[in-house]
Motif scaffolding. Structure first.
Motif, PDB file in Angstrom:
ATOM      1  N   LYS A 314      39.280  -1.066 -44.664  1.00 24.81           N
ATOM      2  CA  LYS A 314      40.824  -0.665 -46.573  1.00 24.81           C
ATOM      3  C   LYS A 314      40.449   1.649 -45.662  1.00 24.81           C
ATOM      4  CE  LYS A 314      40.172   0.725 -50.785  1.00 24.81           C
ATOM      5  NZ  LYS A 314      39.604   0.752 -51.859  1.00 24.81           N
ATOM      6  N   GLN A 318      43.200   3.886 -44.656  1.00 25.66           N
ATOM      7  CA  GLN A 318      43.237   5.545 -45.645  1.00 25.66           C
ATOM      8  C   GLN A 318      43.533   6.489 -44.276  1.00 25.66           C
ATOM      9  OE1 GLN A 318      40.056   5.843 -47.719  1.00 25.66           O
ATOM     10  NE2 GLN A 318      40.700   4.263 -49.675  1.00 25.66           N
ATOM     11  N   ALA A 321      46.570   5.647 -42.668  1.00 30.16           N
ATOM     12  CA  ALA A 321      48.202   6.194 -43.493  1.00 30.16           C
ATOM     13  C   ALA A 321      48.405   7.690 -42.985  1.00 30.16           C
ATOM     14  CB  ALA A 321      47.583   5.707 -44.905  1.00 30.16           C
ATOM     15  N   SER A 348      43.866  -5.415 -43.587  1.00 28.02           N
ATOM     16  CA  SER A 348      43.430  -4.562 -44.727  1.00 28.02           C
ATOM     17  C   SER A 348      44.335  -2.828 -43.774  1.00 28.02           C
ATOM     18  CB  SER A 348      42.287  -5.031 -44.300  1.00 28.02           C
ATOM     19  OG  SER A 348      41.672  -4.071 -45.237  1.00 28.02           O
ATOM     20  N   ARG A 350      46.719  -2.819 -42.664  1.00 23.76           N
ATOM     21  CA  ARG A 350      48.134  -2.672 -43.222  1.00 23.76           C
ATOM     22  C   ARG A 350      48.421  -2.505 -44.293  1.00 23.76           C
ATOM     23  NH1 ARG A 350      49.884  -8.449 -39.523  1.00 23.76           N
ATOM     24  NH2 ARG A 350      50.381  -7.060 -37.372  1.00 23.76           N
ATOM     25  N   THR A 351      48.048  -3.097 -45.417  1.00 27.72           N
ATOM     26  CA  THR A 351      48.102  -3.293 -46.700  1.00 27.72           C
ATOM     27  C   THR A 351      47.923  -1.196 -46.425  1.00 27.72           C
ATOM     28  OG1 THR A 351      46.832  -4.808 -47.182  1.00 27.72           O
ATOM     29  CG2 THR A 351      46.855  -3.623 -48.926  1.00 27.72           C
ATOM     30  N   GLN A 352      46.966  -1.243 -46.410  1.00 30.16           N
ATOM     31  CA  GLN A 352      46.736   0.929 -46.534  1.00 30.16           C
ATOM     32  C   GLN A 352      48.499   1.253 -46.240  1.00 30.16           C
ATOM     33  OE1 GLN A 352      44.022   1.800 -48.558  1.00 30.16           O
ATOM     34  NE2 GLN A 352      43.440  -0.218 -49.324  1.00 30.16           N
ATOM     35  N   TYR A 354      50.531   0.398 -45.064  1.00 28.16           N
ATOM     36  CA  TYR A 354      52.002  -0.032 -45.510  1.00 28.16           C
ATOM     37  C   TYR A 354      52.275   1.041 -47.286  1.00 28.16           C
ATOM     38  CZ  TYR A 354      52.962  -2.688 -41.295  1.00 28.16           C
ATOM     39  OH  TYR A 354      53.046  -3.467 -40.411  1.00 28.16           O
ATOM     40  N   ARG A 355      51.301   0.735 -47.798  1.00 28.49           N
ATOM     41  CA  ARG A 355      50.848   1.610 -49.664  1.00 28.49           C
ATOM     42  C   ARG A 355      50.617   3.280 -49.460  1.00 28.49           C
ATOM     43  NH1 ARG A 355      46.162  -1.202 -52.407  1.00 28.49           N
ATOM     44  NH2 ARG A 355      47.302  -2.945 -52.752  1.00 28.49           N
ATOM     45  N   GLN A 356      49.568   3.315 -48.454  1.00 34.47           N
ATOM     46  CA  GLN A 356      50.071   5.169 -48.708  1.00 34.47           C
ATOM     47  C   GLN A 356      51.057   5.955 -48.316  1.00 34.47           C
ATOM     48  OE1 GLN A 356      46.126   6.240 -48.210  1.00 34.47           O
ATOM     49  NE2 GLN A 356      45.298   4.801 -49.035  1.00 34.47           N
ATOM     50  N   SER A 357      51.892   4.977 -46.957  1.00 33.80           N
ATOM     51  CA  SER A 357      52.382   6.296 -45.707  1.00 33.80           C
ATOM     52  C   SER A 357      53.876   5.982 -46.890  1.00 33.80           C
ATOM     53  CB  SER A 357      52.481   6.041 -44.431  1.00 33.80           C
ATOM     54  OG  SER A 357      51.712   6.247 -44.185  1.00 33.80           O
ATOM     55  N   THR A 362      57.459   3.719 -42.268  1.00 39.78           N
ATOM     56  CA  THR A 362      57.190   2.552 -41.466  1.00 39.78           C
ATOM     57  C   THR A 362      57.566   1.321 -41.859  1.00 39.78           C
ATOM     58  OG1 THR A 362      56.111   2.063 -44.531  1.00 39.78           O
ATOM     59  CG2 THR A 362      53.794   3.389 -43.379  1.00 39.78           C
TER      60      THR A 362
END
Length: 393
Positions: A314, A318, A321, A348, A350-352, A354-357, A362
């Protein structure tokens, strides 16, 4: 001393033969912007230098058959990838295929003299097997910032005694060939670009997670090093405000919270506090823990190890991202010793990202593990020195 090409046309031909293997004169003519007569002149001059050799007749394309040309099969490059706790040394041919490879544990904190004694001993062992009579060039990777034009490490946080050491000059004298030096993560990126997962990508990030954390930045097919050679030093981006002290002197750096060393410290703390029976057993047996122990614990389903990996991924995600939003790469490669943590870490990160950028950055962005494992840096080192040897003097 190996001959060097006379001009940019010859350099282009040599790199094409390195990257694509043997080719006919006609095929080379399709790839370079030269008239048939000019191409013939340049190829003949390269044949005279001994850098290339004739390699039989090519299949007919109508009319007289063309001769195949290949790089001299006797050319040998030495690739050296110095990590914080181990060193990889490989001998390659001109096409950068590994002919022989050795890995040995080593502590970079012992200083450059001790480390290079070991490197030279390993190179001598590879020569003694008959793989090479000598080397036409050597590429060296070190785990810290490098002033690239001079081949000199500059204030590397995890390499006491290396600041200002003339690596290129010292090893060139010992090996009797040209030497180029770069940061280890830049060489990992070059290795993955030449023979790994990034073969067809011109713009990508290569994140190395080992004892420390770094990022190779490839732009338009070439490594971006920045003005002084410190580009990509993402391990010292702040990940946790007022967080843990870092070896660089600051607090809260990504490297202090998620790297091989940080992960091992967190695992030992969890073991001592009794939160993980699996890690406690390994700690009692070995006396200390490594990232590999955390990986083994996660593979066995240990919930504490899995949470350590997810939390570290994570924090890494971050930072990545932010890099993705800024740089908009076509690929992100995760490599280094900690990639034994595998898909738990990757998920973990990838999740950050794809969520933040931004979705535009992405929407079609693969985030993958490197393909080459422990030889990525050695192949990249050979690529670095071949770029130099295959450039006009």
């Amino acid at each position: 001393m190996t001959a060097r090409p006379e001009n940019a046309h010859q350099a282009r031909l040599l790199r094409l033969l390195r990257d694509n293997g043997a080719n006919s004169r006609a095929q080379l003519g399709d790839l370079v912007d030269l008239s048939r007569s000019k191409l013939a002149v340049e190829v003949d001059r390269l044949l005279e230098t001994g850098l290339v050799v004739a390699d039989g007749l090519a299949p007919s394309r109508g009319g007289r058959r063309s001769h195949n040309i290949r790089l001299n099969p006797g050319l040998r490059f030495l690739g050296v990838d110095i990590g914080a706790t181990s060193v990889d040394v490989a001998v390659t041919n001109a096409e950068l295929e590994i002919l022989g490879h050795l890995n040995q544990p080593m502590d970079v904190r012992e200083g450059p003299v001790a480390v290079f004694e070991q490197v030279l001993s390993m190179a001598a062992k590879l020569k003694a097997t008959g793989l090479a009579e000598g080397f036409d060039g050597a590429g060296i990777g070190v785990p810290g910032p490098v002033r690239f034009p001079e081949g000199v490490p500059v204030a590397p946080p995890i390499m006491p005694g290396w600041d200002g050491f003339p690596v290129r000059e010292a090893l060139s004298q010992e090996l009797g060939c040209p030497v180029m030096v770069d940061n280890d993560v830049n060489l990992m990126a070059m290795g993955e670009q030449h023979a790994g997962v990034a073969r067809s990508v011109g713009d990508f990030l290569c994140v190395k997670i080992g004892t420390g954390i770094g990022c190779g930045i490839v732009v338009g097919g070439g490594v971006h090093r920045g003005v002084t050679g410190s580009a990509g030093d993402i391990g010292h981006i702040q990940a946790v405000p007022d967080g843990r002290p870092c070896a660089c002197g600051n607090r809260g750096c990504l490297e202090a919270h998620f790297s091989g060393a940080a992960l091992a410290e967190d695992a030992e703390q969890a073991a001592r506090e009794g939160r993980s029976a699996y890690l406690a057993t390994r700690l009692e047996t070995a006396g200390s823990l490594t990232a590999a122990d955390v990986s083994a614990a996660a593979a066995a389903g240990d919930t504490v190890a899995l949470e350590l990996i997810r939390e570290g991924g994570k924090r890494l995600g971050q930072v990545v991202a932010g890099l993705v939003s800024f740089f908009n790469p076509g690929l992100v490669v995760i490599g280094g010793g900690v990639t034994g943590l595998g898909h738990t870490l990757l998920a973990s990160v990838r999740t950050q990202v794809y969520r933040q950028s931004l979705p535009l950055a992405t929407g079609n962005l693969p985030i993958v593990l490197g393909e080459l494992g422990p030889v990525a840096g050695a192949i990249g080192a050979a690529r670095l020195i071949s770029d130099h040897v295959f450039s006009p003097a």
